[in-house]
Design a protein around this motif. Sequence first.
Motif, PDB file in Angstrom:
ATOM      1  N   HIS A   1       0.821  -1.212   0.000  1.00  0.00           N
ATOM      2  CA  HIS A   1       0.000   0.000   0.000  1.00  0.00           C
ATOM      3  C   HIS A   1       0.856   1.263   0.000  1.00  0.00           C
ATOM      4  O   HIS A   1       0.515   2.255  -0.622  1.00  0.00           O
ATOM      5  CB  HIS A   1      -0.945   0.005   1.209  1.00  0.00           C
ATOM      6  N   ARG A   2       2.004   1.212   0.729  1.00  0.00           N
ATOM      7  CA  ARG A   2       2.905   2.376   0.738  1.00  0.00           C
ATOM      8  C   ARG A   2       3.404   2.686  -0.671  1.00  0.00           C
ATOM      9  O   ARG A   2       3.428   3.837  -1.098  1.00  0.00           O
ATOM     10  CB  ARG A   2       4.097   2.116   1.679  1.00  0.00           C
TER      11      ARG A   2
ATOM     12  N   GLU B   1       2.799   5.944  -3.050  1.00  0.00           N
ATOM     13  CA  GLU B   1       3.915   6.709  -3.611  1.00  0.00           C
ATOM     14  C   GLU B   1       3.682   6.956  -5.109  1.00  0.00           C
ATOM     15  O   GLU B   1       3.891   8.067  -5.613  1.00  0.00           O
ATOM     16  CB  GLU B   1       5.213   5.943  -3.395  1.00  0.00           C
TER      17      GLU B   1
END
Lengths: 256, 519
Positions: free
Chosen positions: A243-244, A248
């Motif tokens: 998810h990060r 991004e």
Amino acid sequence: MGDPAGISLRRVSKSFEARGKLTEALREVNLACAPGSFTALIGPSGCGKSTILRLALGLETASGGEIAVAGKPPAEATGGGITGVAFQDAALLPWRSVEANVALPLDVLGRDRKPYRDKIAELIELVGLAGYEHALPAELSGGMRQRVAIARALVTRPEVLFLDEPFGALDQILRRQMNIELQRIWMESRATTLLVTHGIDEAVFLADRVVVMASRPGRITRVIDIDLPRPRRPELFNDPAFHRLEAEIAGALDGH
Amino acid sequence: MPSRLRPFVGPLLILVLWEIAGRFGLVASGALPAPSAILARLAVDWSDYPGHIFATLFGAGLGFLIGNGIAIAAGVLFALYPVTSRVARGLNVALFALPPIAISPILVLTFSDPVPRVVLAAIGCYFVTMTATLVGLTQADARSVDVVRAYGGGRFKVLALVQARIALPVILSGLRIAAPNAVLGSILAEFGGGGRWGLGVYLLGSLGRGEPDRLWGIGLVATLIAGLAYLAFVVLARAVTGSSQAVTVPTSVLRSTDRPRPAWQQGLIVLASIALPLALWWALLAVLKVPAMLAKTPPALYDYLFGLPGSPATQAKLVAALAQTLPMTLLGMVAGLAIAFVLALGTQLTPRLIRALLPVALVTQTMPLVALTPLLVLLVGRGPAVILWVTISVTFFPAFVTMAQGLLLVPRAALELPRAYGATVWQQLRLVSVPASLPYLFAATRLTAPRALLGVMIAEWLATGTGLGNLLNQSRGYLDYGMIWAVAVLSVLVSVAFYQAVVLVERRVLGRLGMAVAE
Ligand SMILES: Nc1ncnc2c1ncn2[C@@H]1O[C@H](COP(=O)(O)OP(=O)(O)OP(=O)(O)O)[C@@H](O)[C@H]1O
Ligand SMILES: [Mg+2]
């Protein structure tokens, strides 16, 4: 240059002239895909993603810059039969059966179909169309046609694979399945792959590297490495690290 | 009533009415004989027919083979090397625009029997089939072409794997139009005079004798032959195109692939394309060693028109004839196109209409117009009205086929989209069908302009005794070779000029709309 099976674009520009109007589709694009790597190309509609693929396939000529596929000029590489391609649109020949459509690249390259018979059957099975070998495109749904196009892209056992939103017409569930299959195929073949996609999740799941583009003029704004271990499993879609990375890329697409 | 019988009700009703009208001599004081009388006469005359039919069919068949063979080869050449089509443009337009009747006297005075028939039949086929081949080959979906090119396929691979198959139904529909054209060409060659056999000879011979039932019989037989030739290709096309309808929406037509060239090359190409027909005209006369008295080379014709003491009188005759012929040509053409356009749009609304209409179009329109003219003369007399009727008849059929065929190519998805937003039939027509049919309307206009001139000239020759057609017929009678050549060349020039005008308008309009020209 001189990579065994890489893709390299150096300061490539492309402008189109249509009805007296000049469109700058690409400006000074630099992109190097190492042999055996998986690169995802993501960006807003009209930013020149398809144009990059068409240039690398020799379907268009660049207005400036240099392009090499497996160290050769595009025309030489495609004529040598080391590339495979699936376009945004299935582009099947309506009078050919599924089987014959999958075999089309062999006919173009002047290769005998016989040694490929098992390969063709296997690919049709792989894309979930077993039993439809003799169906005509008109008898298939949009998603099924797109899957025929994917099988067609793989029939020559390409060393360099170009995919232009190949799963765009598929439903989410099938799309996830095809993502997992594509990863498996890629890990087996290690073909250098350039995938154009609109799906951030798809890009993160499949690629070693996500290249983010912006439009007007089309250019590369960021390259984000995806250091997730392989083989990646479906559970990954729910992983916080995943998810990060998605966040991004979404940020990069918004211009951050 | 069983629905299977319903399609037969209309024709049957017409037949009954026709019989009654014929029996009692209700139309044009007996000019329309009853069907039974025509059949009876046919039976009486039957022994005359085989020789005439064979002569006409032999010329038509041979011309069909030769003309289409050349046409398909030329279409392939033009598609593979676009520059050749630009060089041959002048020749193509001249061959296309040439009204066969204009050179019929020249051919008959220069060659012996089967040659004029074969030449005119072949010319009748050439442009239709060449264009169909080229359009078919170049209309391939750009995305399918890309797939082949993406694997390094060159122009021959694209031709073999994609274009040829896509072109096939288009070529077949071209042959469908070419077949009756060949019959017409063969009959027109018989107008030049001299022969003993052929349906045209038979027709001309019977025209003066005022026997409506025999004229109708010959007309029906000629129509039947042309109709059967047409039908054969309908069946063939259906067998071939059955399962190969376009599946996805083609958004792009291949652009004209000739690369941009520097100005001096452009100029050279244009010059070559104008010079080619003239050079060929000259070379043919030289190679065939045609006596100078019969054959006018370009300079000899120029001399005849401008260099002799009689030249001003010649010019005046030509101008006067032209002034009679041109307005009728325009009027008839516009009317024929308008009817065809409305009916073609009608087929979009009710596809059943096309099935109901084609047989009618067949019977009335495949009828070789030479056979039609005497009948129309019987019906409407020898006034200017007959010119209009003939011209409308000859323009309607090809225009209707061109537009209906073009509209069949409009993808189903594009048709259904406005419907999906609740559009009415009229909105759908306005938003999709009319714009989509524009390129075909222009194509139809280009196709029919020369035919309109031909129709007018035939009517003038046979019926009204006015205009260019009459001038040609008279000069033939006086063996005035200079005038025969002058009328032939003038008719071709008028036709070419008209064609060019349509092309210019077409480029501007379609260019502004971003549409491709159906070349
Ligand atoms: N043949 C052409 N003629 C003129 N302009 C073109 C042509 N092909 C592409 N373009 C223009 O180039 C730009 C990039 O097009 P491209 O198809 O590469 O976009 P894309 O990123 O693939 O978009 P999408 O995600 O919608 O597929 C667009 O602005 C488009 O209008
Ligand atoms: Mg694209």
